[in-house]
Design a protein around this motif. Structure first.
Motif, PDB file in Angstrom:
ATOM      1  N   MET A  89     -20.033  26.128  29.422  1.00 13.72           N
ATOM      2  CA  MET A  89     -21.251  25.086  29.804  1.00 13.72           C
ATOM      3  C   MET A  89     -22.837  25.368  30.648  1.00 13.72           C
ATOM      4  O   MET A  89     -22.898  24.969  29.909  1.00 13.72           O
ATOM      5  CB  MET A  89     -20.245  24.311  30.986  1.00 13.72           C
ATOM      6  N   ARG A  90     -22.410  25.991  31.289  1.00 18.38           N
ATOM      7  CA  ARG A  90     -24.001  26.964  32.240  1.00 18.38           C
ATOM      8  C   ARG A  90     -24.547  27.037  30.329  1.00 18.38           C
ATOM      9  O   ARG A  90     -25.756  26.831  30.383  1.00 18.38           O
ATOM     10  CB  ARG A  90     -23.932  27.807  32.699  1.00 18.38           C
ATOM     11  N   GLY A  91     -23.960  28.091  29.373  1.00 20.52           N
ATOM     12  CA  GLY A  91     -24.173  28.283  28.026  1.00 20.52           C
ATOM     13  C   GLY A  91     -25.007  27.196  27.907  1.00 20.52           C
ATOM     14  O   GLY A  91     -26.701  27.670  26.835  1.00 20.52           O
ATOM     15  N   ALA A  92     -25.168  25.862  27.670  1.00 22.63           N
ATOM     16  CA  ALA A  92     -24.448  24.935  26.650  1.00 22.63           C
ATOM     17  C   ALA A  92     -26.569  24.193  27.369  1.00 22.63           C
ATOM     18  O   ALA A  92     -27.235  23.539  26.428  1.00 22.63           O
ATOM     19  CB  ALA A  92     -23.850  24.027  26.917  1.00 22.63           C
ATOM     20  N   ILE A  93     -25.880  24.046  28.729  1.00 20.87           N
ATOM     21  CA  ILE A  93     -27.008  23.909  29.633  1.00 20.87           C
ATOM     22  C   ILE A  93     -28.562  24.553  28.822  1.00 20.87           C
ATOM     23  O   ILE A  93     -29.925  23.720  29.677  1.00 20.87           O
ATOM     24  CB  ILE A  93     -27.153  23.193  31.023  1.00 20.87           C
ATOM     25  N   ARG A  94     -28.081  26.058  29.966  1.00 15.95           N
ATOM     26  CA  ARG A  94     -29.615  26.644  29.914  1.00 15.95           C
ATOM     27  C   ARG A  94     -30.468  26.845  27.996  1.00 15.95           C
ATOM     28  O   ARG A  94     -31.761  26.832  27.849  1.00 15.95           O
ATOM     29  CB  ARG A  94     -28.927  28.523  29.684  1.00 15.95           C
ATOM     30  N   PHE A  95     -29.264  26.335  27.131  1.00 14.76           N
ATOM     31  CA  PHE A  95     -30.020  26.650  25.900  1.00 14.76           C
ATOM     32  C   PHE A  95     -30.277  25.292  25.539  1.00 14.76           C
ATOM     33  O   PHE A  95     -31.930  25.139  24.990  1.00 14.76           O
ATOM     34  CB  PHE A  95     -28.588  26.012  24.167  1.00 14.76           C
ATOM     35  N   GLY A  96     -29.952  23.806  25.543  1.00 15.11           N
ATOM     36  CA  GLY A  96     -30.571  22.110  25.965  1.00 15.11           C
ATOM     37  C   GLY A  96     -32.375  22.663  26.744  1.00 15.11           C
ATOM     38  O   GLY A  96     -32.979  22.077  26.246  1.00 15.11           O
ATOM     39  N   VAL A  97     -31.874  23.732  28.087  1.00 19.29           N
ATOM     40  CA  VAL A  97     -32.877  23.381  28.546  1.00 19.29           C
ATOM     41  C   VAL A  97     -33.530  24.033  28.507  1.00 19.29           C
ATOM     42  O   VAL A  97     -34.955  23.946  27.876  1.00 19.29           O
ATOM     43  CB  VAL A  97     -32.668  23.702  30.047  1.00 19.29           C
ATOM     44  N   ARG A  98     -33.737  25.206  27.162  1.00 17.99           N
ATOM     45  CA  ARG A  98     -35.146  26.316  26.474  1.00 17.99           C
ATOM     46  C   ARG A  98     -35.052  25.637  25.207  1.00 17.99           C
ATOM     47  O   ARG A  98     -36.760  25.464  24.809  1.00 17.99           O
ATOM     48  CB  ARG A  98     -34.426  27.494  26.094  1.00 17.99           C
ATOM     49  N   PHE A  99     -34.343  24.540  25.359  1.00 13.19           N
ATOM     50  CA  PHE A  99     -35.030  24.301  23.394  1.00 13.19           C
ATOM     51  C   PHE A  99     -35.746  22.411  23.742  1.00 13.19           C
ATOM     52  O   PHE A  99     -37.045  22.463  23.217  1.00 13.19           O
ATOM     53  CB  PHE A  99     -33.403  23.436  22.841  1.00 13.19           C
ATOM     54  N   LEU A 100     -35.573  21.917  24.919  1.00 18.84           N
ATOM     55  CA  LEU A 100     -36.802  21.066  25.182  1.00 18.84           C
ATOM     56  C   LEU A 100     -37.970  21.691  25.811  1.00 18.84           C
ATOM     57  O   LEU A 100     -38.370  21.108  25.296  1.00 18.84           O
ATOM     58  CB  LEU A 100     -36.243  20.351  26.350  1.00 18.84           C
ATOM     59  N   ALA A 101     -38.315  23.136  26.172  1.00 11.55           N
ATOM     60  CA  ALA A 101     -38.247  23.449  26.992  1.00 11.55           C
ATOM     61  C   ALA A 101     -40.196  23.515  25.471  1.00 11.55           C
ATOM     62  O   ALA A 101     -41.225  23.846  25.407  1.00 11.55           O
ATOM     63  CB  ALA A 101     -38.595  24.726  27.186  1.00 11.55           C
ATOM     64  N   ALA A 102     -39.243  24.466  24.756  1.00 14.21           N
ATOM     65  CA  ALA A 102     -39.434  25.090  23.161  1.00 14.21           C
ATOM     66  C   ALA A 102     -40.204  23.684  22.631  1.00 14.21           C
ATOM     67  O   ALA A 102     -41.639  23.927  21.470  1.00 14.21           O
ATOM     68  CB  ALA A 102     -38.790  25.684  22.199  1.00 14.21           C
ATOM     69  N   LEU A 103     -39.486  22.650  22.419  1.00 14.27           N
ATOM     70  CA  LEU A 103     -40.566  21.810  21.446  1.00 14.27           C
ATOM     71  C   LEU A 103     -41.271  21.049  22.448  1.00 14.27           C
ATOM     72  O   LEU A 103     -42.272  20.857  22.007  1.00 14.27           O
ATOM     73  CB  LEU A 103     -39.221  20.561  21.310  1.00 14.27           C
ATOM     74  N   LEU A 104     -41.670  20.660  23.579  1.00 16.30           N
ATOM     75  CA  LEU A 104     -42.679  20.548  24.500  1.00 16.30           C
ATOM     76  C   LEU A 104     -43.792  21.713  24.684  1.00 16.30           C
ATOM     77  O   LEU A 104     -44.949  20.584  24.036  1.00 16.30           O
ATOM     78  CB  LEU A 104     -42.317  20.428  26.141  1.00 16.30           C
ATOM     79  N   LEU A 105     -43.324  23.400  23.737  1.00  8.98           N
ATOM     80  CA  LEU A 105     -44.491  23.583  23.938  1.00  8.98           C
ATOM     81  C   LEU A 105     -45.395  23.644  22.833  1.00  8.98           C
ATOM     82  O   LEU A 105     -46.139  23.363  22.660  1.00  8.98           O
ATOM     83  CB  LEU A 105     -44.017  25.164  24.545  1.00  8.98           C
ATOM     84  N   LEU A 106     -44.630  22.986  21.803  1.00  5.80           N
ATOM     85  CA  LEU A 106     -44.509  23.212  20.730  1.00  5.80           C
ATOM     86  C   LEU A 106     -45.384  21.752  20.445  1.00  5.80           C
ATOM     87  O   LEU A 106     -47.085  22.044  19.758  1.00  5.80           O
ATOM     88  CB  LEU A 106     -43.473  23.134  19.451  1.00  5.80           C
ATOM     89  N   ILE A 107     -45.445  20.790  21.385  1.00  6.05           N
ATOM     90  CA  ILE A 107     -45.922  19.155  20.952  1.00  6.05           C
ATOM     91  C   ILE A 107     -47.121  19.514  21.535  1.00  6.05           C
ATOM     92  O   ILE A 107     -48.288  19.563  21.480  1.00  6.05           O
ATOM     93  CB  ILE A 107     -45.705  18.398  21.619  1.00  6.05           C
ATOM     94  N   VAL A 108     -47.621  20.908  22.927  1.00  3.32           N
ATOM     95  CA  VAL A 108     -49.126  20.806  23.780  1.00  3.32           C
ATOM     96  C   VAL A 108     -49.725  21.673  22.504  1.00  3.32           C
ATOM     97  O   VAL A 108     -51.224  21.377  22.421  1.00  3.32           O
ATOM     98  CB  VAL A 108     -48.459  21.688  24.564  1.00  3.32           C
ATOM     99  N   ALA A 109     -48.872  23.560  22.215  1.00  2.08           N
ATOM    100  CA  ALA A 109     -49.935  23.452  20.932  1.00  2.08           C
ATOM    101  C   ALA A 109     -50.591  22.778  20.269  1.00  2.08           C
ATOM    102  O   ALA A 109     -51.736  22.746  19.624  1.00  2.08           O
ATOM    103  CB  ALA A 109     -48.827  25.120  20.659  1.00  2.08           C
TER     104      ALA A 109
END
Length: 143
Positions: free
Chosen positions: A1-21
């Motif tokens: 479960m932690r792995g899925a949450i960690r993946f979700g947080v990383r995915f959202l952070a990468a998406l946010l970083l892409l939008i900001v860039a």
């Protein structure tokens, strides 16, 4: 479960970083100075960009020696059109164009589907009066 949450947080952070860039790049290119002409050459037709709350149109003279608008848009650029008329070119959501003739007709479902890009798009071409004195229109210098 932690792995899925960690993946979700990383995915959202990468998406946010892409939008900001993307936003930083868009702003940077919009502000980047470009060289070019400083004024319209005499005798060249004046083209305008006219904006409203949620839309922009490019306005071009209906009479242009280089373009046969009548062949491209025969129902709009008719021979009986006054010589001083302009053609307004707008691009947008086909469903929104069809179902929203007036701003009072806007429905949230149509507006949201247009914003999301879920529908087909259309080129809207209409004949209009010269926009020279319209405060919502700016001349666009082209050659």
């Amino acid at each position: 479960m932690r792995g899925a949450i960690r993946f979700g947080v990383r995915f959202l952070a990468a998406l946010l970083l892409l939008i900001v860039a993307y936003l930083i790049a868009a702003l940077g290119f919009a502000l980047w100075p470009q060289s070019g002409r400083t004024q319209q050459a005499e005798g060249e037709p004046v083209v305008y960009v006219c904006t409203s709350l949620a839309h922009a149109d490019i306005m071009m003279p209906s009479r242009d020696p280089l373009v046969d608008w009548g062949a491209l848009f025969p129902t709009v650029a008719r021979p009986d059109l006054p010589a001083e008329a302009y053609l307004a070119f707008g691009w947008g959501d086909l469903r929104f164009f069809r179902e929203t003739p007036n701003w009072s007709d806007v429905r949230p479902t149509v507006a949201l589907s247009a914003l999301a890009g879920l529908n087909d798009t259309a080129l809207r071409v209409v004949a209009v009066n010269p926009p020279a004195n319209d405060p919502d229109c700016m001349p666009l210098e082209v050659d």
